[in-house]
Design an enzyme around this catalytic site. Sequence first.
Site, mmCIF file in Angstrom:
data_model
loop_
_atom_site.group_PDB
_atom_site.id
_atom_site.type_symbol
_atom_site.label_atom_id
_atom_site.label_comp_id
_atom_site.label_asym_id
_atom_site.label_seq_id
_atom_site.Cartn_x
_atom_site.Cartn_y
_atom_site.Cartn_z
ATOM 1 N N HIS A 54 0.743 -1.410 0.100
ATOM 2 C CA HIS A 54 -0.064 -0.101 -0.051
ATOM 3 C C HIS A 54 0.648 1.251 -0.021
ATOM 4 O O HIS A 54 1.761 1.541 0.781
ATOM 5 C CB HIS A 54 -0.818 0.093 1.114
ATOM 6 C CG HIS A 54 -2.110 -0.847 1.007
ATOM 7 N ND1 HIS A 54 -2.857 -1.541 1.999
ATOM 8 C CD2 HIS A 54 -2.481 -1.618 0.001
ATOM 9 C CE1 HIS A 54 -3.664 -2.269 1.659
ATOM 10 N NE2 HIS A 54 -3.509 -2.357 0.423
ATOM 11 N N ASP A 56 0.807 4.071 1.323
ATOM 12 C CA ASP A 56 1.019 4.778 2.574
ATOM 13 C C ASP A 56 2.313 4.142 3.399
ATOM 14 O O ASP A 56 2.641 4.466 4.558
ATOM 15 C CB ASP A 56 -0.098 5.062 3.403
ATOM 16 C CG ASP A 56 -0.873 3.763 3.910
ATOM 17 O OD1 ASP A 56 -1.027 2.940 2.994
ATOM 18 O OD2 ASP A 56 -1.229 3.491 5.055
ATOM 19 N N HIS A 57 2.724 2.930 2.750
ATOM 20 C CA HIS A 57 4.042 2.382 3.444
ATOM 21 C C HIS A 57 5.036 2.298 2.543
ATOM 22 O O HIS A 57 6.164 1.843 3.310
ATOM 23 C CB HIS A 57 3.509 0.806 3.855
ATOM 24 C CG HIS A 57 2.252 0.683 4.633
ATOM 25 N ND1 HIS A 57 2.286 0.559 6.037
ATOM 26 C CD2 HIS A 57 0.979 1.082 4.626
ATOM 27 C CE1 HIS A 57 1.381 0.510 6.667
ATOM 28 N NE2 HIS A 57 0.301 1.047 5.664
ATOM 29 N N ASP A 128 0.321 -3.173 8.843
ATOM 30 C CA ASP A 128 -1.134 -3.254 8.946
ATOM 31 C C ASP A 128 -1.896 -4.395 9.413
ATOM 32 O O ASP A 128 -3.200 -4.550 9.163
ATOM 33 C CB ASP A 128 -1.986 -2.596 7.522
ATOM 34 C CG ASP A 128 -1.566 -1.139 7.636
ATOM 35 O OD1 ASP A 128 -1.011 -0.461 8.389
ATOM 36 O OD2 ASP A 128 -1.987 -0.426 6.533
ATOM 37 N N HIS A 166 -0.222 2.327 12.245
ATOM 38 C CA HIS A 166 -1.130 3.614 12.004
ATOM 39 C C HIS A 166 -1.676 3.939 13.706
ATOM 40 O O HIS A 166 -1.644 3.080 14.140
ATOM 41 C CB HIS A 166 -2.532 3.275 11.329
ATOM 42 C CG HIS A 166 -2.220 3.176 9.925
ATOM 43 N ND1 HIS A 166 -2.455 4.555 9.166
ATOM 44 C CD2 HIS A 166 -1.996 2.203 8.899
ATOM 45 C CE1 HIS A 166 -2.183 3.851 7.806
ATOM 46 N NE2 HIS A 166 -1.918 2.432 7.861
HETATM 47 FE FE FE Z 1 -1.658 1.437 5.754
HETATM 48 ZN ZN ZN Z 2 -2.234 -1.096 4.179
#
Ligand code: FE
Ligand code: ZN
Length: 255
Positions: A54, A56-57, A128, A166
């Site tokens: 993903h 955001d990683h 996550d 997160h």
């Molecule tokens: Fe994430």
């Molecule tokens: Zn993720």
Amino acid sequence: MEIVVVPCLYDNYSYLIINGKEAAVVDPSEAWPVMKVAAEKGLTLVAALCTHHHHDHIGGLPDLLDEYKNLEIYGFHQDQKRIPLITRPVEDEARFSVCGLDVDVIHTPGHTSTHIVFAVEDHLFVGDTLFGAGCGRLFEGTAEQMVHSLDRILQCGKQSRIFFGHEYTEFNLRFAAQVDPVNPAIDERIASVRKMRNADQPSTPSTLEEELATNPFLRIEDGSIIDQLEREHNLDSTDRVTVFAALREQRNNFS
Ligand code: FE
Ligand code: ZN
């Protein structure tokens, strides 16, 4: 070894694993906050560890590569298509060494089918898969896979420290309080997390022991959680996967 928490984007956490003057970054959402810490501490970044594909990683990878030409990028071998910048594909149960530290790989499908956790001594970088008082949404995997993945994390022992991807802990605890209303450990954790957040401190890392006491997704054998679910849903059985799936669905609809 020293770990530095690097807040990124809106609620993401990247981590610097530091040994001497070398560092590895876990899940670089963005490059600049990571480079800033590295510069302040005079560190050379030698590796990036990616838990999953993903954006955001992994969003910071291209800019980090510009700055650190020799950066090695570790990710799951089945994620190479989705993370083309991987230079060191790793398999489940692989062990490799960065900054003089041993890193173990645990494949944890559920949030994505190719998600992995990195273990450095008793520090687990769980991306996550697991959160403070919660777990990742099932975007690609099944409830059965996620239960198995969480079981593998649990095998690492209660004292393991959990570095999650997160800052969702406070919201997750509100859900936990609803589904597990007679658990005093949840109220205690709400108070302590509130204190941290009000002081602008991250709630990461936690310990597996704390998660076992307060995280409903690790408490799927708990009688009062099952009773609560049976009132909300028509559970046709109380096996762990059925309970987990119902709980995950209830969390998806929680606001
Ligand atoms: Fe994430
Ligand atoms: Zn993720």
